[in-house]
Design a protein around this motif. Structure first.
Motif, PDB file in Angstrom:
ATOM      1  N   GLU A 163       0.669  -1.223   0.036  1.00  0.00           N
ATOM      2  CA  GLU A 163      -0.075   0.029   0.028  1.00  0.00           C
ATOM      3  C   GLU A 163       0.792   1.057   0.077  1.00  0.00           C
ATOM      4  O   GLU A 163       0.617   2.360  -0.608  1.00  0.00           O
ATOM      5  CB  GLU A 163      -1.067   0.010   1.306  1.00  0.00           C
ATOM      6  N   ARG A 164       2.009   1.199   0.609  1.00  0.00           N
ATOM      7  CA  ARG A 164       2.746   2.449   0.614  1.00  0.00           C
ATOM      8  C   ARG A 164       4.284   1.737   0.770  1.00  0.00           C
ATOM      9  O   ARG A 164       4.559   0.804   1.052  1.00  0.00           O
ATOM     10  CB  ARG A 164       2.410   3.542   1.767  1.00  0.00           C
ATOM     11  N   LEU A 165       5.301   2.904   0.370  1.00  0.00           N
ATOM     12  CA  LEU A 165       6.616   2.250   0.805  1.00  0.00           C
ATOM     13  C   LEU A 165       6.972   2.177   2.077  1.00  0.00           C
ATOM     14  O   LEU A 165       6.704   3.215   2.761  1.00  0.00           O
ATOM     15  CB  LEU A 165       7.507   3.001   0.118  1.00  0.00           C
ATOM     16  N   LEU A 166       7.411   1.020   2.777  1.00  0.00           N
ATOM     17  CA  LEU A 166       7.675   1.128   4.218  1.00  0.00           C
ATOM     18  C   LEU A 166       8.939   1.450   4.695  1.00  0.00           C
ATOM     19  O   LEU A 166       9.660   0.726   5.065  1.00  0.00           O
ATOM     20  CB  LEU A 166       6.963  -0.567   4.530  1.00  0.00           C
ATOM     21  N   ILE A 218      -2.828  -1.574 -10.490  1.00  0.00           N
ATOM     22  CA  ILE A 218      -3.952  -0.904 -10.525  1.00  0.00           C
ATOM     23  C   ILE A 218      -3.668   0.404  -9.211  1.00  0.00           C
ATOM     24  O   ILE A 218      -3.664   0.006  -8.112  1.00  0.00           O
ATOM     25  CB  ILE A 218      -5.290  -1.597 -10.283  1.00  0.00           C
ATOM     26  N   SER A 219      -4.208   1.593  -9.822  1.00  0.00           N
ATOM     27  CA  SER A 219      -4.405   2.386  -8.789  1.00  0.00           C
ATOM     28  C   SER A 219      -5.751   3.195  -8.917  1.00  0.00           C
ATOM     29  O   SER A 219      -6.177   3.260 -10.023  1.00  0.00           O
ATOM     30  CB  SER A 219      -3.273   3.573  -9.030  1.00  0.00           C
ATOM     31  N   GLY A 220      -6.181   3.750  -7.726  1.00  0.00           N
ATOM     32  CA  GLY A 220      -7.503   4.510  -7.821  1.00  0.00           C
ATOM     33  C   GLY A 220      -8.786   3.533  -7.711  1.00  0.00           C
ATOM     34  O   GLY A 220      -9.736   4.086  -7.280  1.00  0.00           O
ATOM     35  N   LEU A 221      -8.460   2.371  -7.593  1.00  0.00           N
ATOM     36  CA  LEU A 221      -9.488   1.561  -7.229  1.00  0.00           C
ATOM     37  C   LEU A 221      -9.984   1.422  -5.774  1.00  0.00           C
ATOM     38  O   LEU A 221     -10.998   1.640  -5.335  1.00  0.00           O
ATOM     39  CB  LEU A 221      -9.608  -0.068  -7.714  1.00  0.00           C
ATOM     40  N   CYS A 222      -8.748   1.388  -5.042  1.00  0.00           N
ATOM     41  CA  CYS A 222      -8.659   1.188  -3.807  1.00  0.00           C
ATOM     42  C   CYS A 222      -7.636   2.453  -3.268  1.00  0.00           C
ATOM     43  O   CYS A 222      -6.920   3.296  -3.648  1.00  0.00           O
ATOM     44  CB  CYS A 222      -7.860   0.166  -3.165  1.00  0.00           C
ATOM     45  N   PRO A 223      -7.807   2.890  -1.957  1.00  0.00           N
ATOM     46  CA  PRO A 223      -6.933   4.108  -1.388  1.00  0.00           C
ATOM     47  C   PRO A 223      -5.563   3.498  -1.610  1.00  0.00           C
ATOM     48  O   PRO A 223      -4.725   4.102  -0.475  1.00  0.00           O
ATOM     49  CB  PRO A 223      -7.306   4.515  -0.336  1.00  0.00           C
ATOM     50  N   PHE A 224      -4.877   2.856  -2.368  1.00  0.00           N
ATOM     51  CA  PHE A 224      -3.627   2.588  -2.605  1.00  0.00           C
ATOM     52  C   PHE A 224      -3.417   1.674  -3.767  1.00  0.00           C
ATOM     53  O   PHE A 224      -4.392   1.209  -4.404  1.00  0.00           O
ATOM     54  CB  PHE A 224      -3.243   1.480  -1.269  1.00  0.00           C
ATOM     55  N   PRO A 225      -2.417   1.686  -4.441  1.00  0.00           N
ATOM     56  CA  PRO A 225      -1.895   1.066  -5.651  1.00  0.00           C
ATOM     57  C   PRO A 225      -1.603  -0.247  -5.241  1.00  0.00           C
ATOM     58  O   PRO A 225      -1.157  -0.614  -4.182  1.00  0.00           O
ATOM     59  CB  PRO A 225      -0.846   1.948  -6.405  1.00  0.00           C
ATOM     60  N   PHE A 226      -1.888  -1.108  -6.095  1.00  0.00           N
ATOM     61  CA  PHE A 226      -1.654  -2.722  -5.755  1.00  0.00           C
ATOM     62  C   PHE A 226      -1.528  -3.490  -7.128  1.00  0.00           C
ATOM     63  O   PHE A 226      -1.822  -3.165  -8.050  1.00  0.00           O
ATOM     64  CB  PHE A 226      -2.757  -3.211  -4.861  1.00  0.00           C
ATOM     65  N   ARG A 227      -1.067  -4.487  -6.712  1.00  0.00           N
ATOM     66  CA  ARG A 227      -0.703  -5.666  -7.790  1.00  0.00           C
ATOM     67  C   ARG A 227      -1.085  -6.818  -6.864  1.00  0.00           C
ATOM     68  O   ARG A 227      -0.918  -7.205  -5.940  1.00  0.00           O
ATOM     69  CB  ARG A 227       0.810  -6.055  -8.137  1.00  0.00           C
ATOM     70  N   SER A 228      -1.907  -7.946  -7.466  1.00  0.00           N
ATOM     71  CA  SER A 228      -2.683  -8.848  -6.579  1.00  0.00           C
ATOM     72  C   SER A 228      -2.242 -10.028  -7.547  1.00  0.00           C
ATOM     73  O   SER A 228      -2.600 -10.395  -8.714  1.00  0.00           O
ATOM     74  CB  SER A 228      -3.976  -8.779  -6.658  1.00  0.00           C
ATOM     75  N   ASN A 229      -1.393 -11.049  -6.796  1.00  0.00           N
ATOM     76  CA  ASN A 229      -1.247 -12.310  -7.523  1.00  0.00           C
ATOM     77  C   ASN A 229      -2.444 -13.145  -7.739  1.00  0.00           C
ATOM     78  O   ASN A 229      -2.508 -13.880  -8.794  1.00  0.00           O
ATOM     79  CB  ASN A 229      -0.441 -12.971  -6.458  1.00  0.00           C
ATOM     80  N   SER A 252     -11.074 -11.382  -6.247  1.00  0.00           N
ATOM     81  CA  SER A 252      -9.801 -11.116  -5.525  1.00  0.00           C
ATOM     82  C   SER A 252      -9.262  -9.666  -5.305  1.00  0.00           C
ATOM     83  O   SER A 252      -8.341  -9.651  -4.801  1.00  0.00           O
ATOM     84  CB  SER A 252      -8.557 -11.755  -6.085  1.00  0.00           C
ATOM     85  N   ILE A 253      -9.970  -8.757  -5.669  1.00  0.00           N
ATOM     86  CA  ILE A 253      -9.673  -7.597  -5.491  1.00  0.00           C
ATOM     87  C   ILE A 253      -9.657  -7.348  -4.042  1.00  0.00           C
ATOM     88  O   ILE A 253     -10.316  -7.715  -3.268  1.00  0.00           O
ATOM     89  CB  ILE A 253     -10.249  -6.318  -6.391  1.00  0.00           C
ATOM     90  N   PRO A 254      -8.465  -6.433  -3.668  1.00  0.00           N
ATOM     91  CA  PRO A 254      -8.585  -5.949  -2.111  1.00  0.00           C
ATOM     92  C   PRO A 254      -9.525  -4.915  -1.948  1.00  0.00           C
ATOM     93  O   PRO A 254     -10.360  -4.258  -2.645  1.00  0.00           O
ATOM     94  CB  PRO A 254      -7.008  -5.508  -2.089  1.00  0.00           C
TER      95      PRO A 254
END
Lengths: 289, 772, 154
Positions: A163-166, A218-229, A252-254
């Motif tokens: 979700e963000r760079l930790l 994907i970005s904009g769908l959730c309040p963070f960008p993501f890639r989902s296996n 499977s979307i977050p």
């Protein structure tokens, strides 16, 4: 939208501004300011610093401008990797065009003039949650190079970006390294907005095809960008029609899915389905070669 | 004609392209204090307490002002405290002002003011406001001072009610074999001028109240401050320099009042209040919203017999200009069509939204969306071509308007000719729908509109002309240069009339209410109309004075003299002449005797025969003429994604005569752009507390370069015999038909009837899914 | 309050100003240097009315702190004299109220220098950064394209 008080003509708070010349100096400065209780911040493009600062969503008493650090402005090829400095502005990246998917995704962020100030690192590490510049890096399994009190750290993005760079306190992103074999993989990048061609993303989707599998971020769908296996597994399955694969992937979307002034969550799902069809048209996921 | 019609370059062009043109916030004179306004965080709440103790301790703070003991303000009805007292009625309402040395100090102090609120239920829409059990925005409606023809209904949220009762509805419905009806609605939106509002006020020891402000109505500022605060009107001087866009939003007087109060609170020192964008969108008045019901009855051949209309205007928290907007909507409620039987109820409703200011079109693009969508529903039901339906019913000389004004060749343009030209311009014969491929289809939608102005029946416009010693002329008019190019066109009119070089006419760009003759307000597309006539009168005055002196010098009777090329000469022998420069300050004989003195030309104009509307029937004469227009919009619609691109937008307007070609085209296309932007993407979004969620230009998005269609513009030329050179007003008209035409194109393209704005893909998707 | 005395090179002139850390470049050039051509349209990087040049590239001066401007070549609208793009804007009636005009001209001028072969999509990409509320953008399009043409032929 939490009402935190009035908007300002300018940054209301007073802060120390420093521009160290090396990353070691930057980290040292940070630690000193931290010890003095100044709640220090690293700033790079600083566009968010100014726009969020004037609506009281950012506060610091010590801003450490990392733009002067030479390693953070590099573009170079090194042992099979493309190394990009985190302080490169998005326009500089576009003009160099060494990573076409990144160029394509970057060109849709904000607007052209703003991209002359927004940096790669700033877009990835800032508060505004779209962080679209990270999408190509998620797809290319890039290595994130960070510096901080514990020295230099190199981590694959899927370990250090969730979700963000930790980042640890006192750490900042200095470079991003991408295996060159991803640079020429077939790709597509589409940004859909509430209306026409300008504005915040409704949904931004970036995809590439490597080793016969399509990857999607994907970005904009959730309040963070993501890639989902799980999503990718569902899309890359060989059986079923594209529409069926997409339906399965959607399972499977977050969460949460955003529901805001740009669009409702149900509408976003509708848009996403169509975008995945576009990705299919371009990259043909789940087909026998 | 030599100058009229030519695309004369704007007088202020070089200043504008070099960055030297100055707008209100660009003037840095002597030290100004800064007024920072504290805004209401809620849409509706009681103010329990305001504690300024900590704020007062901030260094640099010179005064903190709150609302007690201030008189109520408001143009038609005085319902608005300058600073909220007892309760706040909209998100962004001004509650207190901090006057400090610098904006930063003011902001710091503002953030330290502690205000306790008790949240109240919010009135979200005019329909909700109209319900019996709705919360009340104003509990004491009966106590407000108001103009005598304003009728609030105490115990409700109705600030004013305008009735149109024309003909006999029973007869009308009786003659109708087909009826259609529709409900339409959209929220308030914003003018979003690129220059945000700002005002500076100063009160000098001799009692002069000096205000510099970005306004369309500097003379109204003067009048209202005198009236609200019992000030000597002769001591109020308002300066307005170039204005960076206004579109009606700067016709309302608000910031000037706050600046005046701020200066008063610090012993008359100069205080500037500058709106940053969020404050400009939330605190300052915005573009009115509307909930409308339209019912149309027609016979089997498509002749309209009756219209029943209900407008619930979203006037917002205070009535100010919304009452006039409500009236203007009623006056032209049917659209430009012959309708013998009209029943219209136009209500100005209170809601917990930012209150309304006039928006370019003054209720006409809003009502047109509703009327034009319903006309397309009628066309569909009758299986009739939508343009043919409009042509068949088009208003013409001999017909009457909803307020029963009898129309003639001069006071109404030729709508049928506009429609005919539109047909050609948009190639209507190709048909409205053209399939590109499986997904994409190109669809055209049409609409028509008309508009008269509804300004005060005694609204004045004046012009003064003076000379320079080289014979060139200075032109002073109270019209504000808000971007319309009016100042340059006035120079053209004078140049044409005096048959002289337009470069020898110097127009004063700034307005100062003490020395510039009044032009009521720079609104309503009446700038050239009224100032042009005043100018012609002043020109006649100058010509008479020139001829009087020349007659003596040339020893010829006045009737034999002509004026041209900066000379006065005998008609039959032009060699017998005298130059302007030798007589414009009078004439001096060789022996020293002097006659005449400096020539000062004056002219003024008011509209004649305007009358108030009858409160029961609406009968009355609101304006001098009706400008008519026909429009088309073509979209490329994606049937899978439900998205669309704007391909072409067309307007054909009966303009009377084109005074400056490029300026006229610029105005019309600019207005079309604004109409498409409003219809396609602009609205305020609110949460459950009535808070505006998108008060920034990244979340409230006007149209941008590249999103625009190709624009097509044509004109029809039916002169208005009352106007200078026959020119009808045209500043607003490009906008009026855009929402209707776009809504019609998209409804056809998406195969679903669209009843809301903005016309976003999500709206289309929701409507198709039945979820609106 | 932390103040910095800095050197700024603006329109080829060296200027010394004392600024707060958080003062934007826009605020500094307007209030301290009297260069009011750049406008405070939104103070949020959205409208482009504050556009200037930094090292020849367009920059929204409200998105930059004055202290970040040290060592850069800054040009404001006041530094452009009789350029092809200014002439084109006048000839093609590419403005009405004029408030957005300095920003558009700065952006357009930079486009002409940096992308003399700009096609429609590049022009759109650059000019999307500025809002004009008065015009329909069609005159601005004509002005930019005519200036590009002129550049090519000269």
């Amino acid at each position: 939208m939490e009402d935190k008080g009035r908007e300002r003509v300018m940054l209301p708070f007073s802060f120390d501004y420093e521009r160290p010349k090396s990353f070691q100096e930057a980290v040292t400065r940070f630690q000193q300011a931290d010890q003095s209780g100044k709640e220090p911040m690293y700033i790079s493009g600083a566009t968010e610093f100014l726009t969020l600062g004037r609506i009281n969503q950012v506060y610091t008493e010590a801003a450490i401008d990392v733009k002067g650090i030479p390693e953070a402005k590099n573009i170079q090829f090194d042992q099979g990797y493309l190394v990009l400095g985190a302080n490169l502005t998005l326009t500089e990246l576009e003009e160099a065009n060494v990573f076409p998917l990144l160029t394509s995704t970057s060109k849709q962020i904000a607007d052209h003039t703003a991209r002359g100030k927004i940096t790669l690192g700033g877009n990835i590490c800032g508060q505004i949650f779209y962080r679209e510049a990270v999408l190509p890096l998620l797809l290319a399994d890039s290595q994130m190079v960070m510096v901080g009190p514990e020295g230099v750290k190199v981590k694959p993005i899927n370990e250090i970006f969730h979700e963000r760079l930790l980042l640890q306190k006192g750490e900042f992103l200095i470079q991003v390294a991408t295996d060159t074999r991803y640079l020429h993989a077939p790709f597509i990048s589409i940004k859909r907005r509430q209306q026409w061609d300008t504005g915040y993303p409704l949904i931004t989707i970036a995809a590439l095809k490597i080793d016969r599998k399509v990857r999607v971020a994907i970005s904009g769908l959730c309040p963070f960008p993501f890639r989902s296996n799980e999503m990718e597994d569902a899309l890359n399955i060989l059986e079923g029609s594209p529409k069926e694969k997409i339906q399965n992937a959607l399972a499977s979307i977050p969460s949460p899915i955003l529901d805001d002034v740009e669009g409702s969550s149900e509408y976003r799902l509708f848009v996403l389905q169509n975008l995945l069809l576009d990705v299919y048209e371009a990259l043909k996921f789940g087909e026998r070669e | 004609m030599e100058v009229i019609g030519k695309s004369v370059i704007r007088k202020e062009a070089q200043d504008k392209v070099t960055g030297r043109a100055k707008y209100t916030h660009d003037y840095h004179t002597s030290k100004k204090l800064s007024g920072r306004v504290v805004l209401s965080p809620y849409g509706h709440a009681r103010i329990l307490s305001i504690d300024t103790t900590d704020a007062r301790k901030v260094p640099g703070v010179r005064a903190i002002i709150t609302g007690e003991h201030l008189p109520l303000t408001g143009e038609s009805m005085r319902d608005r405290p300058p600073l909220a007292t007892n309760k706040v009625r909209y998100h962004g309402e001004a509650v207190a002002i901090v006057v400090a040395d610098t904006p930063n100090q003011g902001d710091l102090a503002a953030s330290l003011i502690q205000i306790q609120y008790e949240v109240l239920p919010v009135v979200h829409t005019p329909t909700q406001a109209f319900q019996q059990n709705s919360p009340l925005v104003h509990e004491h409606l009966d106590e407000y001072e108001r103009e005598k023809d304003v009728n609030p209904v105490p115990g409700t949220n109705i600030a004013h009610h305008v009735k149109i009762r024309k003909g006999n509805m029973e007869k009308g419905w009786g003659e109708s074999s087909v009826t259609v009806e529709g409900d339409y609605s959209f929220s308030p939106s914003d003018h979003a001028a690129m220059e945000t509002r700002s005002s500076t006020a100063e009160i000098t020891p001799d009692g002069t109240i000096k205000i510099i402000t970005s306004s369309q109505a500097p003379f109204m500022v003067k009048q209202l401050i005198a009236s609200y605060f019992d000030e000597d009107i002769g001591k109020i001087v308002v300066d307005t320099p170039l204005v960076g866009g206004a579109y009606g939003g700067k016709a309302s007087v608000q910031l000037e009042i706050l600046a005046y109060l701020s200066s008063r609170a610090v012993g008359g020192r100069a205080v500037e209040i500058f709106n940053e964008r969020e404050q400009d969108m939330m605190m300052s008045p915005s573009h009115i919203g509307l909930d409308a019901k339209i019912k149309i009855g027609a016979d089997h051949s498509g002749v309209i017999k009756a219209m029943e209309i209900q407008f619930l205007w979203d006037g917002g928290a205070y009535s100010d200009k919304a009452i006039d907007l409500t009236r203007a909507g009623a006056v032209d409620c049917t659209g430009p069509y012959k309708v013998d039987h009209v029943w219209c109820d136009s209500y100005c409703m209170y809601t917990n939204h930012t209150y309304a200011a006039p928006f370019r079109g003054f209720s006409h693009s809003e009502l047109s969306f509703a009327v034009e969508r319903t006309l397309d529903l009628l066309a569909k039901k009758l299986n009739m071509d939508p343009l043919e339906l409009r042509e068949r019913n088009a208003i013409q000389p001999g017909h009457t308007t909803p307020t029963r004004v009898l129309l003639n060749q001069s006071n109404v343009g030729n709508l049928q000719e506009c429609i005919s030209k539109l047909r050609t311009l948009i190639r209507w014969e190709e048909g409205p729908v053209r399939e590109i491929n499986e997904r994409l289809v190109r669809v055209k939608g049409v609409s028509c509109s008309w508009k008269t102005s509804t300004i005060d029946s005694n609204a004045p416009s004046g012009v003064i002309l003076t000379f320079n010693r080289d014979g060139s002329i200075n032109l002073m008019s109270g019209v504000v240069e808000i971007g319309t190019g009016t100042k340059t066109v006035l120079a053209q009119i004078l140049a044409e009339k005096l048959k002289m070089d337009v470069d020898k006419i110097h127009v004063r760009m700034t307005v100062d209410t003490q020395t510039t003759p009044e032009h009521w307000k720079t609104v309503a597309s009446r700038g050239i109309y009224m100032a042009g006539r005043a100018l012609l009168e002043a020109a006649d005055d100058v010509i008479a004075q020139l001829k009087e002196i020349a007659s003596i010098v040339l020893r010829a009777p006045i009737e034999d003299l002509e004026v041209a090329h900066m000379k006065v000469f005998t008609r039959d022998d032009p060699r017998i002449s005298v130059d302007f420069k030798d007589i414009c300050y009078g004439y001096q004989y060789p022996n020293g005797n002097s006659i005449g003195g400096q020539i000062i030309g004056r002219g003024n104009f008011i509209l004649r025969h305007l009358s108030h509307l009858d409160p029961e029937t609406g009968e009355g004469n609101p304006g001098p003429e009706w400008t008519v227009a026909a429009y088309g919009v073509e979209v490329e619609f994606d049937r899978r994604d439900l998205t669309y691109r704007l391909i072409k937008a067309a307007s054909v307007i009966d303009i009377g005569i084109v005074l400056n070609e490029k300026a006229a085209l610029g105005q019309v296309m600019g207005a079309m752009s604004m109409g498409l932007s409003f219809a396609g993407r602009e609205t305020f979004y609110y949460d459950e507390f009535g808070r505006v969620l998108n008060p920034q230009l990244r979340t409230y998005r006007p149209i941008r370069y590249g999103e625009n269609p190709e624009y097509l513009v044509d004109f029809v030329y039916t002169p208005d015999l009352q106007a200078a050179y026959g020119a009808r007003g045209v500043g607003e008209h490009g906008l009026l038909g855009m929402p209707g035409a776009l809504g019609n194109a998209l409804s056809l393209a998406a195969n679903v009837s669209l009843h809301h704005l903005p016309l976003t893909p999500e709206l289309i998707w929701k409507t198709k899914a039945g979820n609106v | 309050m932390k103040l910095h005395t800095i050197q700024l090179k603006i329109n080829d002139e060296q200027q010394t100003v004392t600024v707060r850390s958080g003062d934007t470049l826009l605020y500094t050039i307007r209030k301290q240097l009297g260069l009011t051509g750049a406008k405070p349209g939104c103070l949020n990087g959205d409208c482009g009315a504050c556009t200037i040049h930094v090292d020849g590239w367009p920059m929204k001066s409200c998105l930059m702190m004055a202290v970040e401007g040290e060592g850069k070549q800054i040009t404001t609208i006041e530094g452009l004299k009789d350029t092809p793009i200014q002439q084109a804007f006048v000839q093609h009636f590419a403005f009405q109220c004029g408030y957005c005009t300095p920003g558009f001209i700065m952006n357009g001028h930079s486009l002409l220098q940096k992308k003399p072969d700009a096609d429609d999509s590049t022009i759109k990409e650059w000019l999307e950064s500025n809002i004009c509320r008065c015009t329909s953008y069609s005159e601005i399009e004509k002005a930019i394209k005519s200036a590009l043409e002129k550049n090519k032929s000269s």
